[in-house]
Design a protein around this motif. Structure first.
Motif, PDB file in Angstrom:
ATOM      1  N   MET A  43       1.039  -1.039   0.182  1.00  0.00           N
ATOM      2  CA  MET A  43       0.082  -0.082  -0.002  1.00  0.00           C
ATOM      3  C   MET A  43       1.374   1.533   0.009  1.00  0.00           C
ATOM      4  N   LEU A  44       0.792   2.024  -1.196  1.00  0.00           N
ATOM      5  CA  LEU A  44       0.989   3.562  -0.964  1.00  0.00           C
ATOM      6  C   LEU A  44       0.595   4.829  -1.551  1.00  0.00           C
ATOM      7  N   HIS A  45       1.227   5.770  -1.206  1.00  0.00           N
ATOM      8  CA  HIS A  45       0.314   6.647  -1.296  1.00  0.00           C
ATOM      9  C   HIS A  45       1.280   7.463  -2.993  1.00  0.00           C
ATOM     10  N   GLN A  46       0.483   7.829  -3.604  1.00  0.00           N
ATOM     11  CA  GLN A  46       1.409   8.159  -5.614  1.00  0.00           C
ATOM     12  C   GLN A  46       1.828   7.344  -5.564  1.00  0.00           C
ATOM     13  N   HIS A  47       2.035   5.995  -5.517  1.00  0.00           N
ATOM     14  CA  HIS A  47       2.637   5.049  -5.967  1.00  0.00           C
ATOM     15  C   HIS A  47       4.696   5.110  -6.078  1.00  0.00           C
ATOM     16  N   ASP A  48       4.798   6.018  -5.099  1.00  0.00           N
ATOM     17  CA  ASP A  48       5.871   6.358  -4.169  1.00  0.00           C
ATOM     18  C   ASP A  48       6.655   4.810  -3.382  1.00  0.00           C
ATOM     19  N   ASP A  49       7.171   3.933  -3.879  1.00  0.00           N
ATOM     20  CA  ASP A  49       7.544   3.146  -3.167  1.00  0.00           C
ATOM     21  C   ASP A  49       8.511   3.673  -1.789  1.00  0.00           C
ATOM     22  N   ALA A  50       9.149   4.431  -1.144  1.00  0.00           N
ATOM     23  CA  ALA A  50       9.866   4.906  -0.719  1.00  0.00           C
ATOM     24  C   ALA A  50       9.520   5.003   0.915  1.00  0.00           C
ATOM     25  N   GLU A  51       8.128   5.223   0.434  1.00  0.00           N
ATOM     26  CA  GLU A  51       7.239   5.912   2.124  1.00  0.00           C
ATOM     27  C   GLU A  51       5.441   4.262   1.656  1.00  0.00           C
ATOM     28  N   PRO A  52       5.943   3.518   2.461  1.00  0.00           N
ATOM     29  CA  PRO A  52       4.648   2.494   2.134  1.00  0.00           C
ATOM     30  C   PRO A  52       3.729   2.970   3.543  1.00  0.00           C
ATOM     31  N   GLY A  65     -14.120  -6.115  -9.725  1.00  0.00           N
ATOM     32  CA  GLY A  65     -13.119  -5.712  -9.959  1.00  0.00           C
ATOM     33  C   GLY A  65     -12.802  -5.921  -9.632  1.00  0.00           C
ATOM     34  N   LEU A  66     -11.181  -5.097  -8.862  1.00  0.00           N
ATOM     35  CA  LEU A  66     -10.448  -6.041  -8.108  1.00  0.00           C
ATOM     36  C   LEU A  66     -10.025  -4.830  -6.658  1.00  0.00           C
ATOM     37  N   PHE A  67     -10.991  -5.770  -6.083  1.00  0.00           N
ATOM     38  CA  PHE A  67     -11.343  -5.347  -4.310  1.00  0.00           C
ATOM     39  C   PHE A  67     -10.014  -5.146  -3.430  1.00  0.00           C
ATOM     40  N   VAL A  68     -10.226  -4.302  -2.656  1.00  0.00           N
ATOM     41  CA  VAL A  68      -9.166  -4.379  -1.898  1.00  0.00           C
ATOM     42  C   VAL A  68      -9.351  -3.690  -0.842  1.00  0.00           C
ATOM     43  N   ARG A  69      -9.932  -4.304   0.930  1.00  0.00           N
ATOM     44  CA  ARG A  69      -9.986  -4.064   1.743  1.00  0.00           C
ATOM     45  C   ARG A  69      -8.143  -3.719   2.848  1.00  0.00           C
ATOM     46  N   GLY A  70      -7.971  -2.873   3.489  1.00  0.00           N
ATOM     47  CA  GLY A  70      -7.096  -2.334   4.645  1.00  0.00           C
ATOM     48  C   GLY A  70      -6.871  -1.107   5.637  1.00  0.00           C
ATOM     49  N   ARG A  71      -5.761  -1.268   6.008  1.00  0.00           N
ATOM     50  CA  ARG A  71      -5.134  -0.418   6.826  1.00  0.00           C
ATOM     51  C   ARG A  71      -4.402   0.297   6.771  1.00  0.00           C
ATOM     52  N   TRP A 118       1.509  -5.689  -8.043  1.00  0.00           N
ATOM     53  CA  TRP A 118       2.863  -4.817  -7.011  1.00  0.00           C
ATOM     54  C   TRP A 118       1.996  -4.494  -6.130  1.00  0.00           C
ATOM     55  N   GLU A 119       1.173  -3.566  -6.392  1.00  0.00           N
ATOM     56  CA  GLU A 119       1.383  -2.327  -5.301  1.00  0.00           C
ATOM     57  C   GLU A 119      -0.464  -1.253  -5.518  1.00  0.00           C
ATOM     58  N   VAL A 120      -1.219  -1.281  -4.539  1.00  0.00           N
ATOM     59  CA  VAL A 120      -2.798  -0.364  -4.840  1.00  0.00           C
ATOM     60  C   VAL A 120      -1.702   1.312  -4.196  1.00  0.00           C
ATOM     61  N   SER A 121      -2.488   2.421  -4.783  1.00  0.00           N
ATOM     62  CA  SER A 121      -1.487   3.047  -4.185  1.00  0.00           C
ATOM     63  C   SER A 121      -2.421   4.651  -3.921  1.00  0.00           C
ATOM     64  N   VAL A 122      -3.378   5.259  -2.514  1.00  0.00           N
ATOM     65  CA  VAL A 122      -3.479   5.700  -2.691  1.00  0.00           C
ATOM     66  C   VAL A 122      -3.309   6.860  -3.481  1.00  0.00           C
ATOM     67  N   VAL A 123      -4.074   7.226  -4.229  1.00  0.00           N
ATOM     68  CA  VAL A 123      -3.255   8.640  -4.890  1.00  0.00           C
ATOM     69  C   VAL A 123      -4.942   9.857  -5.412  1.00  0.00           C
ATOM     70  N   THR A 124      -4.499  10.632  -5.768  1.00  0.00           N
ATOM     71  CA  THR A 124      -4.886  11.918  -5.602  1.00  0.00           C
ATOM     72  C   THR A 124      -6.151  11.992  -7.323  1.00  0.00           C
ATOM     73  N   PHE A 125      -5.202  11.613  -8.385  1.00  0.00           N
ATOM     74  CA  PHE A 125      -5.991  11.523  -9.948  1.00  0.00           C
ATOM     75  C   PHE A 125      -5.809  10.158 -10.059  1.00  0.00           C
ATOM     76  N   PRO A 126      -6.509   9.064 -10.138  1.00  0.00           N
ATOM     77  CA  PRO A 126      -7.068   7.714 -10.843  1.00  0.00           C
ATOM     78  C   PRO A 126      -6.233   7.754 -12.563  1.00  0.00           C
ATOM     79  N   MET A 127      -6.047   6.352 -12.894  1.00  0.00           N
ATOM     80  CA  MET A 127      -6.116   6.512 -13.727  1.00  0.00           C
ATOM     81  C   MET A 127      -7.240   5.998 -14.527  1.00  0.00           C
ATOM     82  N   LEU A 128      -7.957   5.185 -14.062  1.00  0.00           N
ATOM     83  CA  LEU A 128      -9.326   5.116 -13.927  1.00  0.00           C
ATOM     84  C   LEU A 128     -10.041   5.924 -12.889  1.00  0.00           C
ATOM     85  N   PRO A 129     -10.598   6.466 -13.789  1.00  0.00           N
ATOM     86  CA  PRO A 129     -11.800   7.749 -12.760  1.00  0.00           C
ATOM     87  C   PRO A 129     -12.408   6.949 -11.582  1.00  0.00           C
TER      88      PRO A 129
END
Length: 141
Positions: A43-52, A65-71, A118-129
């Motif tokens: 789980m990343l922020h804006q696809h930044d792998d430096a800080e999960p 689709g791809l359902f995710v649940r996390g913290r 590899w990862e699912v990120s929390v993002v501002t603007f998703p490529m899939l709206p």
């Protein structure tokens, strides 16, 4: 930890064109998830792998689709920031990071039929709206 922020949503929607002309076929994530499970997807922020920023507890393909649940973990500065932004409604997008293993062209569309997730990120603007998250309400005792 009780201070973690529980979230869930769809990180990918099957048969839905994204802003890059990609479409994900149902079943595209199955092999990757069978191999790594949710624990193998970061789980990343804006696809930044430096800080999960947290952990995915559940990742499954469902009818949509791809359902995710996390913290989101507030134990780190970035986690605290992202949790605050999600709670305020400033962040609500999800985006996947993957390697294409198998795809086909269908006119202008790339149809992803098998991917290594590899990862699912929390993002501002998703490529899939339509790939959005929501905060999971705490269970009422």
């Amino acid at each position: 930890m009780t201070d973690d922020l529980p979230i869930e949503g769809h990180a990918s929607l099957f048969w839905t064109r994204d802003l890059n002309d990609d479409v994900t076929a149902a079943g595209a994530f199955a092999d990757s998830l069978a191999e790594t499970g949710a624990a193998g997807v970061k789980m990343l922020h804006q696809h930044d792998d430096a800080e999960p920023i947290g952990v995915w507890d559940e990742i499954v393909e469902d009818a949509r689709g791809l359902f995710v649940r996390g913290r989101i973990l507030r134990a780190t500065p970035r986690g605290r920031l992202v949790a605050a932004l999600v709670e305020a409604g400033a962040l609500d997008g999800l985006s996947i990071g993957f390697r294409q293993l198998k795809a086909r062209q269908d006119g202008p569309l790339r149809v992803l039929t098998r991917v290594d997730l590899w990862e699912v990120s929390v993002v501002t603007f998703p490529m899939l709206p339509g790939a959005r998250l929501q905060v999971v309400a705490p269970a009422v005792p």
